[in-house]
Scaffold this active site. Sequence first.
Site, mmCIF file in Angstrom:
data_model
loop_
_atom_site.group_PDB
_atom_site.id
_atom_site.type_symbol
_atom_site.label_atom_id
_atom_site.label_comp_id
_atom_site.label_asym_id
_atom_site.label_seq_id
_atom_site.Cartn_x
_atom_site.Cartn_y
_atom_site.Cartn_z
ATOM 1 N N HIS A 146 -0.802 83.056 0.909
ATOM 2 C CA HIS A 146 -0.894 83.366 2.377
ATOM 3 C C HIS A 146 0.137 82.513 2.933
ATOM 4 C CE1 HIS A 146 -3.505 85.477 5.370
ATOM 5 N NE2 HIS A 146 -2.458 85.314 5.555
ATOM 6 N N ASP B 199 -3.458 96.307 3.243
ATOM 7 C CA ASP B 199 -2.989 94.909 3.201
ATOM 8 C C ASP B 199 -4.443 93.989 3.565
ATOM 9 O OD1 ASP B 199 -0.765 92.693 3.265
ATOM 10 O OD2 ASP B 199 -2.157 92.238 5.149
ATOM 11 N N TYR C 254 -9.506 87.085 5.909
ATOM 12 C CA TYR C 254 -9.805 87.913 7.093
ATOM 13 C C TYR C 254 -11.048 88.369 7.009
ATOM 14 C CZ TYR C 254 -4.667 89.179 7.011
ATOM 15 O OH TYR C 254 -3.553 89.057 7.244
ATOM 16 N N LYS D 4 -4.565 88.375 -0.320
ATOM 17 C CA LYS D 4 -3.919 87.112 -0.199
ATOM 18 C C LYS D 4 -4.884 85.984 -0.653
ATOM 19 C CE LYS D 4 -1.303 89.242 3.492
ATOM 20 N NZ LYS D 4 -2.427 89.884 4.389
HETATM 21 N N1 LIG Z 1 0.699 87.163 6.248
HETATM 22 C C1 LIG Z 1 0.384 86.916 7.473
HETATM 23 O O1 LIG Z 1 0.491 85.794 8.055
HETATM 24 C C2 LIG Z 1 -0.023 87.689 8.373
HETATM 25 C C3 LIG Z 1 -0.272 89.270 7.931
HETATM 26 N N2 LIG Z 1 -0.763 90.213 8.968
HETATM 27 C C4 LIG Z 1 -0.970 91.393 8.375
HETATM 28 O O2 LIG Z 1 -0.256 92.506 9.151
HETATM 29 C C5 LIG Z 1 -0.888 93.561 9.789
HETATM 30 C C6 LIG Z 1 -0.470 93.932 11.050
HETATM 31 O O3 LIG Z 1 -0.228 92.903 11.842
HETATM 32 P P1 LIG Z 1 -0.100 93.238 13.409
HETATM 33 O O4 LIG Z 1 0.618 92.076 14.028
HETATM 34 O O5 LIG Z 1 -1.283 93.714 13.991
HETATM 35 O O6 LIG Z 1 0.956 94.374 13.297
HETATM 36 P P2 LIG Z 1 1.664 95.410 14.657
HETATM 37 O O7 LIG Z 1 2.684 94.409 15.265
HETATM 38 O O8 LIG Z 1 1.794 96.608 13.894
HETATM 39 O O9 LIG Z 1 0.720 95.385 15.689
HETATM 40 C C7 LIG Z 1 -0.405 96.234 15.842
HETATM 41 C C8 LIG Z 1 -1.396 96.076 16.798
HETATM 42 O O10 LIG Z 1 -0.541 96.748 18.011
HETATM 43 C C9 LIG Z 1 -1.303 97.508 18.748
HETATM 44 N N3 LIG Z 1 -0.800 98.355 19.474
HETATM 45 C C10 LIG Z 1 -0.149 99.497 18.896
HETATM 46 N N4 LIG Z 1 0.590 100.085 19.754
HETATM 47 C C11 LIG Z 1 0.182 99.493 21.118
HETATM 48 C C12 LIG Z 1 0.581 99.823 22.116
HETATM 49 N N5 LIG Z 1 1.425 101.025 22.820
HETATM 50 N N6 LIG Z 1 0.119 99.186 23.325
HETATM 51 C C13 LIG Z 1 -0.452 97.907 22.809
HETATM 52 N N7 LIG Z 1 -0.919 97.683 21.746
HETATM 53 C C14 LIG Z 1 -0.330 98.327 20.719
HETATM 54 C C15 LIG Z 1 -2.371 98.191 17.698
HETATM 55 O O11 LIG Z 1 -3.628 98.542 18.294
HETATM 56 C C16 LIG Z 1 -2.692 96.713 16.969
HETATM 57 O O12 LIG Z 1 -3.828 96.042 17.196
HETATM 58 C C17 LIG Z 1 -2.438 92.556 9.832
HETATM 59 O O13 LIG Z 1 -3.518 93.570 9.946
HETATM 60 C C18 LIG Z 1 -2.256 91.845 8.750
HETATM 61 O O14 LIG Z 1 -2.825 92.719 7.573
HETATM 62 C C19 LIG Z 1 -0.750 89.910 10.248
HETATM 63 C C20 LIG Z 1 -0.602 88.741 10.794
HETATM 64 C C21 LIG Z 1 -0.012 87.577 9.880
HETATM 65 O O1 LIG Z 2 -2.760 86.834 8.355
HETATM 66 C C1 LIG Z 2 -2.603 86.569 9.438
HETATM 67 C C2 LIG Z 2 -2.865 85.226 10.367
HETATM 68 C C3 LIG Z 2 -4.064 84.732 9.894
HETATM 69 C C4 LIG Z 2 -3.983 83.478 9.101
HETATM 70 N N1 LIG Z 2 -5.596 82.913 9.250
HETATM 71 C C5 LIG Z 2 -6.222 84.093 9.834
HETATM 72 C C6 LIG Z 2 -7.552 84.287 10.025
HETATM 73 C C7 LIG Z 2 -8.058 85.473 10.606
HETATM 74 C C8 LIG Z 2 -7.361 86.372 10.971
HETATM 75 C C9 LIG Z 2 -5.741 86.355 10.809
HETATM 76 C C10 LIG Z 2 -5.416 85.060 10.343
#
Ligand SMILES: NC(=O)C1=CN([C@@H]2O[C@H](COP(=O)(O)OP(=O)(O)OC[C@H]3O[C@@H](n4cnc5c(N)ncnc54)[C@H](O)[C@@H]3O)[C@@H](O)[C@H]2O)C=CC1
Ligand SMILES: O=CCc1c[nH]c2ccccc12
Length: 299
Positions: free
Chosen positions: A119, A59, A64, A89
């Site tokens: 996005h 993803d 990003y 996205k």
């Molecule tokens: N469409 C959108 O607006 C968004 C999309 N995303 C996508 O989703 C992906 C994953 O999002 P996340 O919120 O990071 O997912 P997530 O809820 O799976 O969290 C992953 C994070 O949790 C940490 N982690 C795992 N186990 C842990 C533990 N035991 N203790 C403390 N921390 C721990 C990991 O190191 C990592 O940084 C992003 O990389 C991105 O590609 C994320 C946010 C917004």
């Molecule tokens: O997709 C996750 C949330 C988000 C929205 N804009 C940005 C920019 C940089 C990192 C994460 C995000």
Amino acid sequence: MANIHTPIPNLKLNDGNSIPMLGYGTGTAWYKTGDESQLDQACVDATKTAIGLGYYHLDGAEVYKTEPELGKAIKESGVERSKLFVTTKVLPNIADIPAALNTSLKKLQLEYVDLYLIHAPFFGSPEESPEALQKAWKAMEEVKEAGLTRSIGVSNFLPQHLDAIIKTARIPPAINQIEFHAYLQHRELLQYHKEKGIATEAYGPLTPATKASPGPLDNVLAGLSKKYAVSPGEICLRYCIDQDIVPITTSSKEQRLSDYLRAMTFKLTPREVNDLNEAGSQKHFRGFWNHKFADNDRR
Ligand SMILES: NC(=O)C1=CN([C@@H]2O[C@H](COP(=O)(O)OP(=O)(O)OC[C@H]3O[C@@H](n4cnc5c(N)ncnc54)[C@H](O)[C@@H]3O)[C@@H](O)[C@H]2O)C=CC1
Ligand SMILES: O=CCc1c[nH]c2ccccc12
């Protein structure tokens, strides 16, 4: 390292394509605040590690600034393109979707992506206007028809945003990628997705075990972790999968990425999912886009 190449099942989308039911994200943990052209080798290496472990659903997003890293990791992984499922996205460059996707494809060193998402619905003038959403969706349909992406979808959309695009769409969205976990259950939105045949992807799936802990889910997660001999995070991933929701997680740590795959080795009972729903509904937590969604808004 345990669990190497644990098979990840697929979910069928409304356009006939299939998506692997666990994704690896290059956003959180990896996004760049500075110059995109400065390659982050740690991100390349972690993404290659993820691919090596069997994470074939990757993803990304233009915002990003990690598309170059994702592209390099894919190329160096040696895995056949047809075996991978790559998402990116659009948001900052939404005014010209074909140009935005072509730019992303160049950075990714790919000829097509598997899934292209708007996005967020927060753009246009006025922001979230039905006309702006409809115009963007028309361009999404065109890039799909041009073969630049296999599937098209949205992210962070609510029913009113989906209603707007569905009203004029020739191709319905295949997916809505939203923050989803037991502290943000989106019951009405999920019902809407079901009625319209839209699949749900969950970002932030580990939130109850990480950012939102301590909380009312702690005891339920601890009990299920003991029963299945996995971590609370793996219960959180399974909580999504057992509701046909595709979680996207990430980590820079190989051991964690490997451990997450244990979520493929067991299944929660409907009663256990219900226990998680009940405990989770006692607290509301949103980790992303709080500035756009109202504070006490459980949508
Ligand atoms: N469409 C959108 O607006 C968004 C999309 N995303 C996508 O989703 C992906 C994953 O999002 P996340 O919120 O990071 O997912 P997530 O809820 O799976 O969290 C992953 C994070 O949790 C940490 N982690 C795992 N186990 C842990 C533990 N035991 N203790 C403390 N921390 C721990 C990991 O190191 C990592 O940084 C992003 O990389 C991105 O590609 C994320 C946010 C917004
Ligand atoms: O997709 C996750 C949330 C988000 C929205 N804009 C940005 C920019 C940089 C990192 C994460 C995000």
